[in-house]
Design a protein around this motif. Sequence first.
Motif, PDB file in Angstrom:
ATOM      1  N   HIS A  36     -12.403  -5.220  11.158  1.00 20.10           N
ATOM      2  CA  HIS A  36     -12.743  -6.415  10.373  1.00 20.10           C
ATOM      3  C   HIS A  36     -12.203  -7.690  11.009  1.00 20.10           C
TER       4      HIS A  36
ATOM      5  N   GLU B 291     -11.224   1.164   9.638  1.00 21.69           N
ATOM      6  CA  GLU B 291     -11.517  -0.271   9.477  1.00 21.69           C
ATOM      7  C   GLU B 291     -11.666  -1.015  10.803  1.00 21.69           C
TER       8      GLU B 291
ATOM      9  N   GLN C 163      -8.623   0.306  13.119  1.00 18.93           N
ATOM     10  CA  GLN C 163      -7.329   0.666  12.530  1.00 18.93           C
ATOM     11  C   GLN C 163      -7.483   1.772  11.512  1.00 18.93           C
TER      12      GLN C 163
ATOM     13  N   TYR D 297       3.703   0.463   2.810  1.00 16.85           N
ATOM     14  CA  TYR D 297       3.781  -0.671   3.728  1.00 16.85           C
ATOM     15  C   TYR D 297       3.324  -1.976   3.105  1.00 16.85           C
TER      16      TYR D 297
ATOM     17  N   HIS E 131      -3.777  -8.752  10.681  1.00 21.46           N
ATOM     18  CA  HIS E 131      -2.718  -8.138   9.871  1.00 21.46           C
ATOM     19  C   HIS E 131      -1.357  -8.269  10.540  1.00 21.46           C
TER      20      HIS E 131
ATOM     21  N   TYR F 177      -0.376   5.825  13.094  1.00 16.26           N
ATOM     22  CA  TYR F 177      -1.264   4.666  13.043  1.00 16.26           C
ATOM     23  C   TYR F 177      -2.176   4.704  14.251  1.00 16.26           C
TER      24      TYR F 177
ATOM     25  N   LEU G 219       1.582  -5.665   3.922  1.00 11.11           N
ATOM     26  CA  LEU G 219       0.542  -6.053   4.870  1.00 11.11           C
ATOM     27  C   LEU G 219       0.075  -7.487   4.634  1.00 11.11           C
TER      28      LEU G 219
ATOM     29  N   MET H 151       0.849  -1.205   0.000  1.00 17.35           N
ATOM     30  CA  MET H 151       0.000   0.000   0.000  1.00 17.35           C
ATOM     31  C   MET H 151       0.878   1.245   0.000  1.00 17.35           C
TER      32      MET H 151
ATOM     33  N   LYS I 257      -2.706 -10.303   5.190  1.00 19.22           N
ATOM     34  CA  LYS I 257      -4.151 -10.318   5.482  1.00 19.22           C
ATOM     35  C   LYS I 257      -4.700 -11.696   5.154  1.00 19.22           C
TER      36      LYS I 257
HETATM   37  O1  UGY Z   1      -7.082  -4.315   3.370  1.00 12.29           O
HETATM   38  C1  UGY Z   1      -6.991  -3.898   4.517  1.00 12.29           C
HETATM   39  O2  UGY Z   1      -7.581  -4.460   5.461  1.00 12.29           O
HETATM   40  C2  UGY Z   1      -6.093  -2.687   4.775  1.00 12.29           C
HETATM   41  N1  UGY Z   1      -6.646  -1.542   4.114  1.00 12.29           N
HETATM   42  N2  UGY Z   1      -5.889  -2.450   6.194  1.00 12.29           N
HETATM   43  C3  UGY Z   1      -4.951  -1.562   6.653  1.00 12.29           C
HETATM   44  O3  UGY Z   1      -4.268  -0.906   5.859  1.00 12.29           O
HETATM   45  N3  UGY Z   1      -4.825  -1.453   7.987  1.00 12.29           N
END
Ligand code: UGY
Length: 297
Positions: free
Chosen positions: A236, A234, A274, A286, A240, A251, A288, A222, A290
């Motif tokens: 969810h 977010e 987040q 970054y 992560h 953050y 990540l 990202m 997932k």
């Molecule tokens: O895809 C994601 O969950 C992402 N956008 N999350 C994040 O950057 N903390």
Amino acid sequence: MHSLLALLLLLLPWRSSAVEGDGFCSIPQSITETRSRPLYWKVTNPTLSPSHLQDLPGFTRSVYKRDHAVITPESYVFSPLPDWVNTLGAYLITPAMGAHFVMYLAKMQVKSKSALPPQDVERFLFVVQGSAVLKNDSGISHELPVDSYAYLPANYKHSLESDDTVTVVIFERRYVSLENHYPEPVIGSTEKQPLLETPGEVFELRKLLPASAPYDFNIHIMDFQPGEFLNVKEVHYNQHGLLLLEGQGIYRLGDSWYPVQAGDTIWMAPFVPQWYAALGKTPTRYLLYKDVNRSPL
Ligand code: UGY
Ligand code: MN
């Protein structure tokens, strides 16, 4: 006037012995400098630079909480990686925290070689410094320079080797199989991955693995320009593991707000609120982890 002269005479021998100083009790220059500063000088001249704060005894930005952790480089602890040759590793995220995966940094030295992950465990590796060679059982090898990566399905025989120093970030988890779906090994590099649509968001997104059902996690890259931030606050079910590759920002994790910069690691448990904003003068990138494509049940 007389008393001032007397005071000066009294102080002189002390000053000269402190300055002469190549004897064993000489005072380091930094201390004499500090002493010559006016009283309370630090109040109006505070230390603001994070690089100075890292030298402060006992200071760390690392935080470990029930549903998130920020682990910063001054806290990384490296030790020999079991069964690897000439490689030091720092486990930064593990199931002991509540995660279902591990994330670690491997620092490969001259003439180094990886070991295999445990039975039924898949592996993703991403080169952050140097260049390594990935070999498989059939003798096929691939050079992996910085910014390139490989996904090795569970029980896939391979080794990563290097003649020079290489730093790799690695994710591993026990593969969650799905009937009639079998993941293939993947080798690629970030810049070859297409930019994807991010409806409602401004950051740039690349996915390093296929989004299809055989894969039970993905790795996102990202990119944010300074001043850009996540629009969605977010929350969810996915977990992560994040490595900040470039830039700096804030953050938000739960109710806490953390200044973060390149080199920092973040763990986010399921459902931790987040949010990120990129700050400073350089873009943020970054990486990540997932988990995807599997029912949380
Ligand atoms: O895809 C994601 O969950 C992402 N956008 N999350 C994040 O950057 N903390
Ligand atoms: Mn997220």
